[in-house]
Design an enzyme around this catalytic site. Structure first.
Site, mmCIF file in Angstrom:
data_model
loop_
_atom_site.group_PDB
_atom_site.id
_atom_site.type_symbol
_atom_site.label_atom_id
_atom_site.label_comp_id
_atom_site.label_asym_id
_atom_site.label_seq_id
_atom_site.Cartn_x
_atom_site.Cartn_y
_atom_site.Cartn_z
ATOM 1 N N SER A 59 0.859 -1.190 0.000
ATOM 2 C CA SER A 59 0.000 0.000 0.000
ATOM 3 C C SER A 59 0.896 1.241 0.000
ATOM 4 O O SER A 59 2.094 1.145 0.296
ATOM 5 C CB SER A 59 -0.858 -0.020 1.272
ATOM 6 O OG SER A 59 -1.440 1.236 1.526
ATOM 7 N N TYR A 98 -3.727 -0.663 9.874
ATOM 8 C CA TYR A 98 -3.501 -0.891 8.441
ATOM 9 C C TYR A 98 -2.084 -0.460 8.062
ATOM 10 O O TYR A 98 -1.358 -1.198 7.398
ATOM 11 C CB TYR A 98 -4.545 -0.102 7.647
ATOM 12 C CG TYR A 98 -4.544 -0.372 6.155
ATOM 13 C CD1 TYR A 98 -5.194 -1.500 5.642
ATOM 14 C CD2 TYR A 98 -3.925 0.484 5.266
ATOM 15 C CE1 TYR A 98 -5.207 -1.753 4.280
ATOM 16 C CE2 TYR A 98 -3.932 0.248 3.900
ATOM 17 C CZ TYR A 98 -4.586 -0.881 3.413
ATOM 18 O OH TYR A 98 -4.599 -1.125 2.056
#
Ligand code: NAP
Length: 253
Positions: free
Chosen positions: A145, A158
């Site tokens: 990410s 996350y």
């Protein structure tokens, strides 16, 4: 010839979270490149199956909830049973929970880190053992990410898990490259999927994000397709431990 090195004929690719979003896009691309695909998901992958069977590709599914390591043996067994071997693992399934760090709960932390990090490690370990048993080498591709590089806002678990994934990609490549196992990752930028519905619905966040993307648009599952085929194929056999950003230039800003 060079384009032949991108072909995946005879290979078996296992993609977690293949029912939707980026996982579906990557499963379709791998099948178009010639791989037989096993979709691993906690719900049916009917749409993905329909698309792949539609162009004559082969697809099987293994239903599994990736919130525990208990399902790992059945994923490996189900995949080998479906098509006889495994060659490519795409650790795509992942989740995000948004909350101010000051109020972030332990259960949200555990849910996110288990799927995005712990199960990714143990599934990779199970596949690496199988590649060694097959004496075939193989590919393991993570989905990182922008928050493998940046801090993000209101998504501490996350960010922690995706930063860990990039480190794990390097760590596993160091140990397994000698077995002809390539461990790499793709770091998508801001892509149109369920994962980003909440921030796309927020007009202020949506335009702030768009303003920063040099390509001036959100990415799509199709934008992942060239890179996943490259990383899954012999064309990337000397690429190890690297995370490739597919981000419309976001990190270049
Ligand atoms: P998505 O549409 O929400 O897909 C996430 C996938 O993970 C779904 O298939 C979901 O299954 C699956 N999943 C989550 N928890 C699971 C569990 N416990 N067991 C089994 N499957 C589970 O979002 P996406 O954007 O395609 O996400 C795919 C990957 O890309 C994720 O790792 C995400 O973090 C990463 N990523 C996305 C973006 C982006 O901008 N979209 C950017 C960077 C990284 P269900 O459909 O059943 O929920």
């Amino acid at each position: 010839m060079i384009l032949d090195m991108f072909k995946l004929d005879g290979k078996v690719a296992v993609v977690t979270g293949a029912n939707t979003g980026l996982g579906q896009g990557m499963a379709v691309a791998l099948a178009q490149a010639g791989a037989k695909v096993v979709g691993v998901a906690r719900r049916s992958c009917d749409d993905t199956k329909k698309i792949i069977n539609g162009f004559g590709g082969e697809f099987a599914e293994v239903i599994a909830d990736l919130s525990s390591t208990e399902v790992i043996p059945s994923i490996l067994e189900g995949s080998v049973k479906a098509f006889g071997r495994v060659d490519i693992l795409v650790n795509n399934a992942g989740l995000i929970r948004r909350c101010d760090a000051i109020d972030y709960s332990e259960s949200d932390w555990d849910d996110v880190v288990t799927v995005n990090q712990k199960v990714v490690f143990f599934l990779s370990q199970a596949f690496a053992k199988q590649y060694m048993k097959q004496n075939s080498g193989g590919k393991i591709i993570g989905v990182a990410s922008m928050l493998s590089y940046q801090g993000g806002v209101r998504v501490p678990a996350y960010t922690a898990s995706k930063s860990a994934l990039m480190g794990l990609t390097r760590a596993l490549a160091n140990e397994w490259a000698k077995h002809n196992i390539n461990v790499n990752a793709i770091a998508p930028g801001y892509m149109v999927t369920n994962n980003t519905a909440q921030i796309r619905d927020d007009e202020e966040r949506n335009s702030a994000i768009l303003e920063r993307i040099p390509a001036a648009r959100w990415g799509t599952p199709e934008d992942m397709q060239g890179t996943i085929v490259w990383l899954a194929s012999d064309a990337s056999n000397y690429v190890n431990g690297f995370t490739v950003a597919v981000d419309g230039g976001w990190l270049a800003r």
